[in-house]
Motif scaffolding. Sequence first.
Motif, short mmCIF file in Angstrom:
data_model
loop_
_atom_site.label_atom_id
_atom_site.label_comp_id
_atom_site.label_asym_id
_atom_site.label_seq_id
_atom_site.Cartn_x
_atom_site.Cartn_y
_atom_site.Cartn_z
N ASN A 1 1.27 -5.23 -2.15
CA ASN A 1 2.03 -5.17 -0.90
C ASN A 1 3.52 -5.39 -1.18
OD1 ASN A 1 -0.15 -4.71 0.83
ND2 ASN A 1 -0.61 -6.90 0.98
N GLN B 1 -0.35 4.75 8.17
CA GLN B 1 -1.22 3.59 7.95
C GLN B 1 -1.87 3.15 9.25
OE1 GLN B 1 0.78 0.36 6.02
NE2 GLN B 1 -0.95 -1.02 6.19
N GLU C 1 -2.72 5.09 3.25
CA GLU C 1 -3.90 4.21 3.35
C GLU C 1 -5.00 4.80 4.23
OE1 GLU C 1 -3.53 0.03 3.44
OE2 GLU C 1 -1.45 0.03 2.77
N HIS D 1 -5.07 1.08 -1.06
CA HIS D 1 -5.39 -0.22 -1.65
C HIS D 1 -6.85 -0.29 -2.09
CE1 HIS D 1 -1.87 -2.62 0.32
NE2 HIS D 1 -1.54 -2.04 -0.80
#
Length: 303
Positions: free
Chosen positions: A44, A119, A214, A247
């Motif tokens: 992050n 996201q 993401e 991620h």
Amino acid sequence: MTRWLDEPLLAVEHLTMRFGGLVAVDDLSFVVGRGDITALIGPNGAGKTTVFNCVTGFYKPTSGRLAFAREGKAAAADIEALTRSGRRHARMGSGDLYLLERMADHEIAREARVARTFQNIRLFQGMTVLENLIVARHNELMRASLMTVGGLVGLPSYARAERAAVEIATSWLKRIGLIDRADEPAGALPYGDQRRLEIARAMCAEPALLCLDEPAAGLNPRESAELNELLLSIRERDAVSLLLIEHDMSVVMKISDHVIVLDYGRKIADGGAKQVRDDPAVIAAYLGVDDENDTAPAPGGAA
């Protein structure tokens, strides 16, 4: 074959993005290969979304060059020639070449054919599932209406464009298994279905490069597996290259041809998935251990 070196679609060169005294991206260079699924990963705050925002025109980079070959490849000689010309676009021997840092976001989407998701899901919650996909054909519908009220007065060109938009949207709803919910509000869909719908909406714009921020966020293991299948099919069936921030390492390592790792805005690794996974500098960035300690386990969970 390392397509990112042999057939570059996007060449990011010395990209720097500053916000006041904060350097979010620091002299970053990498390439995205045509036909590749390229993952941009890192802890992050590494600068991943800032890179996306520069590529898609939401930010104007402080410095650097973003050369995109909608067709053909981003050859170094062609990039230099276009840079010297002062233009943002030129038709080169292998196809259309664009300098994205010289373009507005809507021009990048419409002319260069770069699409993205976010996201946080940004569907039109009150519109139907089908209408959310037809929205992606806005540029074509506006051109068919002659940028006026052509749709209201019944121009044949608009009617044809509207039929085509519905056909494209319907085909994508069938493909993602949502055709039976076409007339329901998008906001009524389960979270995983909304994720797939947002990807389908981006694909309705017929991009050459699809940027996904993401896409697996919040998905359960079954939904992540379905996402993998969808992204692989987009690469194979639609011949669209993908650049994704993710991620979920179960997604990244299973489908990515090429992985770039950022840490504090700098590139620390660049290569194939296995090569990057085993890189001590990557392990250190994810787990906070000494990068000389090569006995630490490779990253396998959320970053």
